[in-house]
Design a protein around this motif. Structure first.
Motif: not given
Ligand code: URA
Length: 236
Positions: A101-103, A106, A133, A187-190, A203
């Motif tokens: 899943r991409l947000d 994203t 990313y 939402h890992q990166v965020k 992103l």
């Molecule tokens: N991390 C995020 O926060 N959003 C994404 O869509 C993918 C990875």
């Protein structure tokens, strides 16, 4: 399997085009007098010809989408457009789905396939498949953030992330970075940036395993993956 489904899987056209081809006599099948769209054939062994050329059967389709913002990574949504809306009709009978899943906001590399085993291999938490990313961050990203991400940070739900590689491309009031993670929490990166008091404002996923997004693809463009690209995705 029905003959018209077989031909659709081979990429011979839409179901209605295929019906016309069969009825018009363009399709022949070894051992079958007058094939019809509903004629049953065995996909592994049948010899099917379109305008005299033998077709090769395929079960799976692998599509690479440069996902635009505004589309949900799902096969269906009650209100919002999904990445499936960007898949050409000729592929829909494969019943493809997005892998992971991409947000909605994203962009970037989104794999769409009907190969459930590949999806499982790419998403399995035990395999630690790298995903890279590119992001724009409100706030100054520092070497301390880099060190924190390398050690693992604690997210809002108490989860401690695995070591991740942060590359600072530019830092200032707005920073540009690349981040490679080996897991895929919601939402890992965020949330990783939130844990160090910063906000992701843009992103884009640029790589999955060894496969790097083809930068010649426009946002919203979709195409089949080549054989070499599929091998890179598998990490070969
Ligand atoms: N991390 C995020 O926060 N959003 C994404 O869509 C993918 C990875």
């Amino acid at each position: 399997m029905r003959l018209d489904k077989y031909l659709a899987d081979c990429g011979a056209g839409t179901r209605s085009e295929i019906k016309k081809l069969i009825r018009g006599g363009a399709v022949s099948v070894s051992g079958i007098e007058k094939p019809r769209p509903e004629t049953q054939i065995a996909p592994e062994t049948a010899e099917v010809f379109l305008f005299g050329t033998r077709l090769a059967y395929r079960e799976f389709v692998y599509l690479l989408l440069n996902k635009p913002a505004g589309y949900v990574s799902a096969t269906w949504d009650a209100k919002l457009p999904t990445v499936l809306d960007l898949v050409p009709e000729e592929y829909l009978h494969f019943e493809p789905f997005p892998v992971g899943r991409l947000d909605i906001d994203t962009e970037g590399l989104c794999l769409i396939t009907n190969d459930g085993k590949l999806a499982h291999r790419l998403l399995s938490p035990n395999r630690h498949i790298p995903k890279t990313y590119e992001a724009e961050i409100a706030g100054c990203v520092t070497e301390e953030d880099q060190a924190a991400f390398k050690k693992g940070v604690v997210l809002d739900d108490g989860y401690q992330t695995k070591p991740a590689e942060l590359t600072i491309l530019s830092s200032g009031e707005v920073s540009h970075i690349q981040l490679t993670i080996y897991e895929g929490k919601f939402h890992q990166v965020k949330r990783m940036f939130e844990s160090v008091g910063k906000r992701v404002t843009y992103l884009k996923r640029i790589a999955m395993n060894q496969l790097v997004l083809d930068e010649t693809m426009q946002t919203g463009e979709i195409r089949e993956l080549g054989k070499e690209e599929l091998a890179l995705l598998e990490g070969e």
